[in-house]
Write an enzyme that holds these catalytic residues in place. Sequence first.
Site, short mmCIF file in Angstrom:
data_model
loop_
_atom_site.label_atom_id
_atom_site.label_comp_id
_atom_site.label_asym_id
_atom_site.label_seq_id
_atom_site.Cartn_x
_atom_site.Cartn_y
_atom_site.Cartn_z
N CYS A 193 0.87 -1.20 0.00
CA CYS A 193 0.00 0.00 0.00
C CYS A 193 0.90 1.24 0.00
O CYS A 193 0.65 2.21 -0.71
CB CYS A 193 -0.88 0.03 1.24
SG CYS A 193 -1.88 -1.43 1.53
N HIS A 197 0.95 4.74 -2.14
CA HIS A 197 0.31 5.89 -1.49
C HIS A 197 1.21 6.66 -0.53
O HIS A 197 0.77 7.66 0.04
CB HIS A 197 -0.98 5.43 -0.81
CG HIS A 197 -1.95 4.85 -1.80
ND1 HIS A 197 -2.60 5.61 -2.74
CD2 HIS A 197 -2.33 3.57 -2.02
CE1 HIS A 197 -3.37 4.84 -3.49
NE2 HIS A 197 -3.23 3.60 -3.09
N ARG A 236 -12.75 -0.95 -1.67
CA ARG A 236 -11.64 -0.25 -2.31
C ARG A 236 -10.33 -0.99 -2.05
O ARG A 236 -9.49 -1.14 -2.93
CB ARG A 236 -11.55 1.20 -1.80
CG ARG A 236 -10.54 2.03 -2.58
CD ARG A 236 -11.03 2.23 -4.01
NE ARG A 236 -10.00 2.69 -4.94
CZ ARG A 236 -9.21 1.86 -5.64
NH1 ARG A 236 -9.27 0.56 -5.47
NH2 ARG A 236 -8.36 2.35 -6.51
N CYS A 240 -7.58 -2.59 -4.72
CA CYS A 240 -6.13 -2.36 -4.71
C CYS A 240 -5.37 -3.68 -4.66
O CYS A 240 -4.37 -3.85 -5.35
CB CYS A 240 -5.74 -1.53 -3.48
SG CYS A 240 -6.02 0.23 -3.70
#
Lengths: 279, 126
Positions: A193, A197, A236, A240
């Site tokens: 992640c 991000h 969501r 991802c």
Amino acid sequence: MIKAIITGLIFLFTLVVYQTTFAGPPEDRRAFVAYYESRFPDIPFAEYANGIYAIDRDARDQWLEIEEFPPYEFAIEQGADLWQEKFPDGKGYSDCFKDSANGVRQAYPKFDPQTGEVITLERAINLCRNEHGQKNLEFGNEQMLALSAFMAFESRGNSINIEVPGDDPRALAAYEQGKQFYYSKRGQLNLSCADCHVVSAGQYVRADHLSAGLGHPTHFPVYRSKFGSMLSLHQRFEGCIRDVRAKPFELQSKEYTTLEYFLTYMSNGLEVNGPGARK
Amino acid sequence: MSLSRNKFIVRFVFSALMVMQPVLAVSSEEPECLSPWSGSSDDSSETSSQYFEQRFAEAEQLRQLAAKAGAEWLKTEELLLNSKEQAGNGNWSTAFQLIHKACKQADSALQQAEYESKAWKHRVVD
């Protein structure tokens, strides 16, 4: 004199080792926020609640136009109707969520000291239903999304305030599990992640910019134009995970729940502004 | 004196190797499904079927281990299902290629999970 200096140095060394080895949630959060402040010095902290639209100025203009006639309004209306409905015992959701008049979204996910588990808003909705003799709503179904959209709407403007009780090792373990998930690479593309991000926030992925991890949970559920429907935060996550070519986990799994716990804690202090609209 | 000391060392090394044998054997053994199938499509159906079942079971076991570690890749299960279908149609070459792919994926997923169990700590923003 020399003895005092040596003692002082040992103390300082121990402190530094402790800080770097055993950074707790507050230290993690401070570092997380500081990272984005340094990475995007022109973006004020409060703006991160707008997700990618804090970073991508062109997309922001389109988003503001969409917000003039919000596509998630139908979900709020449906959620308001469901909220008003009474269970057969005459009670309603407001009997379970005591502070609902002032909004509750900002306090979820919440650590429950009785069960030792992290409770997301969606699970709390189902626990409320069970308490009054009702069956669970499926996670990700229309009614669940509508209720959570209404509850987010009622909580708009409240600052996210997630607690990780330092005196309960189970809470810290859940937080750490979410943190580990966030920073672990997975899937055939070997991405975490954080790779997208944190490290690559603001960079292009195909034709879109990658959003910052700070502020991710503030605006869910969202209306996704791509799907023409509402979408929960766990859905969501699922997207991802699939994107990095890993097998997704079940909605409300321990993996996603602890990830939400960690990620929402990182966004403490930002305002709830859900439900949102996204491409 | 010197001779008995040498004997002792030899015995000690030998005993240590005996104790380590199962560990060494496990670490050096590689599932067969990781090596490409060297058979041909002319092989008898019975022989191919036996090999297939064996390799399928190995690959499926690896996939399950990866899933248990929360590290399964997206298409591994699909590759295995497709291999079953191809085997059912007698397309052994394709079936074994798919198993090999699935096996590699599951093995890589497990290695990834093992590596990440420690490596993630170095990426935390501090």
